[in-house]
Design a protein around this motif. Structure first.
Motif, PDB file in Angstrom:
ATOM      1  N   GLY A  85      12.975  13.007  34.435  1.00  0.00           N
ATOM      2  CA  GLY A  85      13.803  12.660  35.665  1.00  0.00           C
ATOM      3  C   GLY A  85      14.113  11.397  35.619  1.00  0.00           C
ATOM      4  O   GLY A  85      15.287  10.950  35.985  1.00  0.00           O
ATOM      5  N   VAL A  86      13.220  10.492  35.219  1.00  0.00           N
ATOM      6  CA  VAL A  86      13.586   8.957  35.250  1.00  0.00           C
ATOM      7  C   VAL A  86      14.716   8.816  34.271  1.00  0.00           C
ATOM      8  O   VAL A  86      15.696   8.028  34.687  1.00  0.00           O
ATOM      9  N   ILE A  87      14.611   9.132  33.245  1.00  0.00           N
ATOM     10  CA  ILE A  87      15.727   8.935  32.107  1.00  0.00           C
ATOM     11  C   ILE A  87      16.932   9.502  32.709  1.00  0.00           C
ATOM     12  O   ILE A  87      17.960   8.659  32.634  1.00  0.00           O
ATOM     13  N   LEU A  88      16.960  10.637  33.393  1.00  0.00           N
ATOM     14  CA  LEU A  88      18.286  11.305  33.556  1.00  0.00           C
ATOM     15  C   LEU A  88      18.813  10.406  35.069  1.00  0.00           C
ATOM     16  O   LEU A  88      20.064  10.672  35.414  1.00  0.00           O
ATOM     17  N   ALA A  89      18.024   9.609  35.623  1.00  0.00           N
ATOM     18  CA  ALA A  89      18.401   9.104  36.743  1.00  0.00           C
ATOM     19  C   ALA A  89      19.333   7.694  36.245  1.00  0.00           C
ATOM     20  O   ALA A  89      19.836   7.116  37.101  1.00  0.00           O
ATOM     21  N   SER A  90      19.090   7.498  35.185  1.00  0.00           N
ATOM     22  CA  SER A  90      19.713   6.286  34.527  1.00  0.00           C
ATOM     23  C   SER A  90      21.171   6.806  34.064  1.00  0.00           C
ATOM     24  O   SER A  90      21.645   7.818  33.968  1.00  0.00           O
ATOM     25  N   VAL A  91      22.144   5.734  34.136  1.00  0.00           N
ATOM     26  CA  VAL A  91      23.555   5.813  33.472  1.00  0.00           C
ATOM     27  C   VAL A  91      23.764   6.516  32.230  1.00  0.00           C
ATOM     28  O   VAL A  91      24.313   7.509  31.843  1.00  0.00           O
ATOM     29  N   LEU A  92      22.719   5.792  31.120  1.00  0.00           N
ATOM     30  CA  LEU A  92      22.509   6.449  29.952  1.00  0.00           C
ATOM     31  C   LEU A  92      22.179   7.868  29.722  1.00  0.00           C
ATOM     32  O   LEU A  92      22.628   8.555  29.040  1.00  0.00           O
ATOM     33  N   GLY A  93      21.171   8.143  30.634  1.00  0.00           N
ATOM     34  CA  GLY A  93      20.504   9.516  30.602  1.00  0.00           C
ATOM     35  C   GLY A  93      21.430  10.536  31.123  1.00  0.00           C
ATOM     36  O   GLY A  93      21.811  11.589  30.496  1.00  0.00           O
ATOM     37  N   ARG A  94      22.088  10.270  32.141  1.00  0.00           N
ATOM     38  CA  ARG A  94      23.202  11.040  32.663  1.00  0.00           C
ATOM     39  C   ARG A  94      24.448  11.581  31.623  1.00  0.00           C
ATOM     40  O   ARG A  94      24.860  12.495  31.426  1.00  0.00           O
ATOM     41  N   THR A  95      24.768  10.404  30.869  1.00  0.00           N
ATOM     42  CA  THR A  95      25.800  10.589  29.913  1.00  0.00           C
ATOM     43  C   THR A  95      25.198  11.203  28.753  1.00  0.00           C
ATOM     44  O   THR A  95      26.206  12.359  28.580  1.00  0.00           O
ATOM     45  N   LEU A  96      24.042  11.174  28.300  1.00  0.00           N
ATOM     46  CA  LEU A  96      23.512  12.091  27.327  1.00  0.00           C
ATOM     47  C   LEU A  96      23.611  13.451  27.890  1.00  0.00           C
ATOM     48  O   LEU A  96      23.852  14.351  27.116  1.00  0.00           O
ATOM     49  N   TRP A  97      23.010  13.826  29.256  1.00  0.00           N
ATOM     50  CA  TRP A  97      22.769  15.137  29.356  1.00  0.00           C
ATOM     51  C   TRP A  97      24.001  15.854  29.734  1.00  0.00           C
ATOM     52  O   TRP A  97      24.310  16.902  29.463  1.00  0.00           O
ATOM     53  N   LYS A  98      25.045  14.928  29.916  1.00  0.00           N
ATOM     54  CA  LYS A  98      26.496  15.564  30.246  1.00  0.00           C
ATOM     55  C   LYS A  98      27.147  16.198  28.638  1.00  0.00           C
ATOM     56  O   LYS A  98      27.716  17.004  28.610  1.00  0.00           O
ATOM     57  N   GLN A  99      26.546  15.253  27.672  1.00  0.00           N
ATOM     58  CA  GLN A  99      27.028  15.532  26.407  1.00  0.00           C
ATOM     59  C   GLN A  99      26.457  16.966  25.890  1.00  0.00           C
ATOM     60  O   GLN A  99      26.813  17.977  25.310  1.00  0.00           O
ATOM     61  N   ILE A 100      25.043  17.087  26.584  1.00  0.00           N
ATOM     62  CA  ILE A 100      24.347  18.282  26.120  1.00  0.00           C
ATOM     63  C   ILE A 100      24.696  19.450  26.935  1.00  0.00           C
ATOM     64  O   ILE A 100      25.034  20.633  26.340  1.00  0.00           O
ATOM     65  N   GLU A 101      25.118  19.106  28.128  1.00  0.00           N
ATOM     66  CA  GLU A 101      25.786  20.441  29.045  1.00  0.00           C
ATOM     67  C   GLU A 101      26.952  20.939  28.448  1.00  0.00           C
ATOM     68  O   GLU A 101      27.197  22.013  28.378  1.00  0.00           O
ATOM     69  N   ARG A 102      28.042  19.957  28.010  1.00  0.00           N
ATOM     70  CA  ARG A 102      29.203  20.301  27.338  1.00  0.00           C
ATOM     71  C   ARG A 102      28.914  21.185  26.139  1.00  0.00           C
ATOM     72  O   ARG A 102      29.724  22.118  25.988  1.00  0.00           O
ATOM     73  N   PHE A 103      27.939  20.887  25.372  1.00  0.00           N
ATOM     74  CA  PHE A 103      27.686  21.584  24.312  1.00  0.00           C
ATOM     75  C   PHE A 103      27.322  23.200  24.615  1.00  0.00           C
ATOM     76  O   PHE A 103      27.589  23.983  24.012  1.00  0.00           O
TER      77      PHE A 103
END
Length: 225
Positions: A85-103
């Motif tokens: 949750g802490v990681i996904l709250a950061s800009v880098l974490g959200r960017t990474l999760w968007k890539q995972i969701e796109r996959f």
């Protein structure tokens, strides 16, 4: 005992017992899910590390040692969920999760299932996502004139409808009771709705409780004599 009296007392008891039972069930379900799906594997890694450090199987088989390792695994699992949750709250974490969701959204089968579960978890667990989906609470005359239904504004409606009506329109989601995840989408002229000064959370409580919980009070409406 009269049938009406039994029904009234039974429903009153159910209204008191059911929320408690469902709350306990949800807590136990969450505990079992984390314990069975995450912490059990962490415990295996801890046991493996202890064995590699020279620990004996006899010590690991001790009830108290095994219980302590289970608790430790559960605590670490909670920490991992919190860290995500802490990681996904950061800009880098959200960017990474968007890539995972796109996959995921480009993967057959997963793209049909994932959006459904994501919508459910967003509604119940993410206040930010809920506020993005539902900007404010309104009352609209639906399904006919004279009957008012509570709904959530989700957008400005369809442009062609607004042009045809020659006035600003709103798209409104009218949820059903007791499951607000399903409902109807209607497009209504803005001047024909009543805006309510009510938090989204209070509106959800009112809908899920079938109107028993008064908005802003967190308690049941008084019964009629």
């Amino acid at each position: 005992m009269a049938k009406g009296t039994f029904r009234r007392y039974f429903l009153r008891g159910l209204a008191v017992v059911l929320p408690t039972v469902l709350t306990i069930w949800l807590i136990l379900w969450g505990f079992n899910f984390i314990n069975d799906k995450i912490s059990v594997h962490i415990k295996k890694l801890i046991v493996f590390g202890i064995k590699q450090a020279g620990g004996s199987q006899e010590i690991l088989s001790n009830f108290w040692i095994s219980a302590a390792l289970s608790i430790l695994g559960f605590i670490i699992a909670l920490g991992i969920v919190y860290a995500v949750g802490v990681i996904l709250a950061s800009v880098l974490g959200r960017t990474l999760w968007k890539q995972i969701e796109r996959f995921i959204m480009n993967t057959p089968l997963l793209k049909q299932v994932y959006p459904f579960f994501k919508q459910i978890t967003d509604v119940f667990l993410s206040q930010e996502e809920t506020k993005k989906m539902f900007s404010r609470v309104v009352m609209a005359e639906y399904p006919r004139k004279g009957i008012w239904s509570m709904g959530f504004v989700t957008g400005s409606g369809l442009k062609k409808v607004s042009e045809r009506q020659e006035k600003e329109c709103l798209s409104i989601f009218i949820p059903t009771t007791p499951s607000p995840l399903t409902g109807f989408v209607i497009i209504v002229p803005k001047d024909e709705v009543i805006e309510l000064d009510m938090p989204i959370e209070d509106a959800f409580r009112f809908i899920v409780s079938a109107g028993l919980i008064a908005p802003g009070e967190g308690k049941r409406l008084p019964e009629q004599a």
